[in-house]
Design an enzyme around this catalytic site. Structure first.
Site, short mmCIF file in Angstrom:
data_model
loop_
_atom_site.label_atom_id
_atom_site.label_comp_id
_atom_site.label_asym_id
_atom_site.label_seq_id
_atom_site.Cartn_x
_atom_site.Cartn_y
_atom_site.Cartn_z
N HIS A 132 45.64 42.36 41.24
CA HIS A 132 45.20 43.77 41.13
C HIS A 132 45.16 44.43 42.50
CE1 HIS A 132 41.91 46.67 41.70
NE2 HIS A 132 42.16 47.11 40.48
N ASN A 133 44.55 43.74 43.46
CA ASN A 133 44.44 44.32 44.80
C ASN A 133 45.80 44.44 45.48
OD1 ASN A 133 41.71 44.13 44.23
ND2 ASN A 133 41.16 43.47 46.29
N GLU B 205 47.38 47.41 44.12
CA GLU B 205 46.68 48.54 44.75
C GLU B 205 47.29 48.84 46.13
OE1 GLU B 205 42.39 48.76 46.90
OE2 GLU B 205 42.32 48.20 44.77
N SER C 221 36.23 45.40 40.16
CA SER C 221 36.95 46.49 40.82
C SER C 221 36.40 47.85 40.39
CB SER C 221 38.44 46.43 40.48
OG SER C 221 39.12 47.54 41.06
N LYS D 37 42.29 39.33 39.94
CA LYS D 37 41.75 40.36 40.84
C LYS D 37 42.59 40.45 42.11
CE LYS D 37 38.73 43.35 42.50
NZ LYS D 37 38.85 43.40 43.93
#
Length: 484
Positions: free
Chosen positions: A188-189, A192, A130, A185
């Site tokens: 995380h996205n 986001e 990222s 991940k």
């Protein structure tokens, strides 16, 4: 070939090119290949010229140029292209060689690929990367998982190219087995997505309710970035709002209000449903993008459907302080939900996740980096078994300090017809999680009435189920109990 490369990389798009230059700048030699071979020659004659980078024109040439155990990183589109390159590589690899997938692959694919390659004596790593183009070049957040035996071989390279926090700790460490890295991940996205939706709702409130222009809103975000909300996304929002088009007017006002998405937010929401975790804020952010894409339908509906005309008559300065608190409190909820999902996945897939360590991975280089993450790391360092971030004293105190302003903002938005799905669902989740008794007792009675699904009683031990013949005609036979 006399010179051997430390690592190979396949896929010379923006992220791939920049990662190669980053790796080379840390003292490693990199071999590169691209399916469209002309890209290799273009890169070698341009940005790679004069550097310790070896251009390969075939898979065979790439593999033969690498030190053993060979380490080959794929920076290609997720899905079928990853599987295709794995099959192209396998005939040329030897026992112990390592394939690294650095794309946004779906974690079940990484679980499958790890098992498949290990069955052939090879090792596999699925790693989240990222930070976008700039992060890839200067230092991204890296989240590797897969075959544990591969980690010592790639650790020096990945940790050297990763972003570093203040004390020099790299934003890269081993996450866990098979799909753990890509799962982290994905979450995380998802976070986001939530952060971005919350920021845009704050922008909409300032624009449509307070009547502020882009320059004025820029000043608010500029101030927010010096306090508790300091983060990469607040920073770039500040800069976007100050950016002028060729005619001197704010560019943001000319951008069509339709948002795209690549699927990681959707995967996060789908996974939360599978694991039974209420990921309400991130899911609303995903649906928000979907609704934004329905531009023509929204335009048509705006001609027919009516709501209140926004009108603000209060103290604007005080309301902006409330809005700052609402954004911060909602952000806490987003992360609380995300980490709860990580905990559920760890139990489901037998991953030994370090939640404080994950927060550290996100403190630098990545899109959601912020000072906020340091407090999350502290929370899990103090209590590794923390079931929900909202129960940590720091965050519960912050919510308490923000709660009145948070409610005033959501109420004002609703009464004035301002669309705030993320703000409102964050508050709704908070009110749900803090409530020791929800109306699900009535819901379960309804299920038992029409489907004989049974219920538990408050005056009996948990796990003991009952059925009532509500009508007097249904009999005493009950349905089995299970969770979908």
């Amino acid at each position: 070939m006399s010179q051997k490369a430390d690592i190979g990389l396949i896929g010379l798009a923006v992220m791939g090119e920049n990662l190669v230059l980053n790796i080379e700048s840390r003292g490693f030699t990199v071999a590169v290949f691209n399916r469209t071979v002309e890209k290799v020659d273009h890169f070698m004659g341009g940005r790679a010229k004069g550097k310790s980078i070896i251009g390969a024109h075939s898979i065979e040439e790439l593999v033969s140029s690498l030190k053993t155990p060979r380490k080959i990183m794929l920076m290609v589109k997720a899905g079928k292209p990853v599987d295709e390159f794995i099959e192209l590589l396998i005939p040329h690899l030897e026992k112990g060689d390592i394939i690294i997938d650095g794309g946004n692959s779906h974690y079940p694919d990484t679980i499958r690929r790890t098992k498949y390659l290990e069955s052939k004596g090879l090792q596999y790593i699925g790693t989240g990367v990222s930070g976008g183009e700039e992060g890839a070049l200067l230092g991204p957040s890296i989240m590797p998982g897969g075959s544990p035996g591969a980690w010592p071989h790639v650790k020096p390279i990945l940790q050297s190219i990763a972003a570093k926090v203040e004390d020099g700790t790299p934003c890269c460490d081993w996450v866990g087995s098979d799909g753990a890295g890509h799962f982290v991940k994905m979450v995380h996205n998802g976070i986001e997505y939530g952060d971005m939706q919350l920021i845009t709702e704050a922008y909409q409130i300032m624009k449509d309710l307070l009547g502020m222009n882009a320059v004025e809103i820029h000043e608010v975000f500029k101030e927010w970035n010096t306090g508790d909300l300091n983060s990469y996304l607040i920073e770039i929002t500040r800069d976007i709002l100050a950016f002028k088009d060729a005619d001197g007017k704010p560019l943001v006002d000319k951008i069509l209000d339709t948002a795209g998405q690549k699927g990681t937010g959707k995967w996060t929401s789908e996974t939360s449903l599978d694991l039974g975790i209420p990921l309400t804020l991130i899911s609303e952010a995903v649906y928000g993008r979907s609704l934004s894409a329905m531009k023509e339908q929204r335009v048509e509906a705006s001609k027919v459907l009516r709501g209140p005309e926004p009108s603000f008559k209060g103290d604007k300065k005080a309301f902006l302080k409330d809005l700052e608190k609402a954004l911060y409190a909602s952000k806490i909820v987003s992360y609380a939900q995300g980490f709860t999902l990580l905990r559920a996945a760890a139990a489901e897939y037998k991953w030994n996740l370090n939640y404080g360590g994950i927060a550290l991975l996100w403190r630098g280089g990545c899109i959601i980096r912020s000072i906020f993450l340091g407090k999350i790391k502290e929370a899990f360092d103090k209590n590794p078994n923390l079931s929900n971030l909202l129960l940590d004293p720091f965050f519960s105190d912050k919510i308490e300090q923000s709660q009145d302003g948070w409610r005033r903002v959501v109420s004002a938005a609703v009464m004035n017809g301002i669309w705030v799905p993320a703000f409102s669902t964050a508050l709704s989740y908070f009110d749900g999680i803090r409530n020791s008794r929800l109306p699900a007792n009535l819901l379960q009675a309804q299920r038992d009435y029409f489907g004989a699904h049974q219920y538990e009683r408050v005056d009996k031990p948990r796990g003991e189920f009952f059925h009532t013949n509500w009508t007097g005609h249904g009999g005493e036979t009950a349905s089995s109990t299970y969770l979908a």
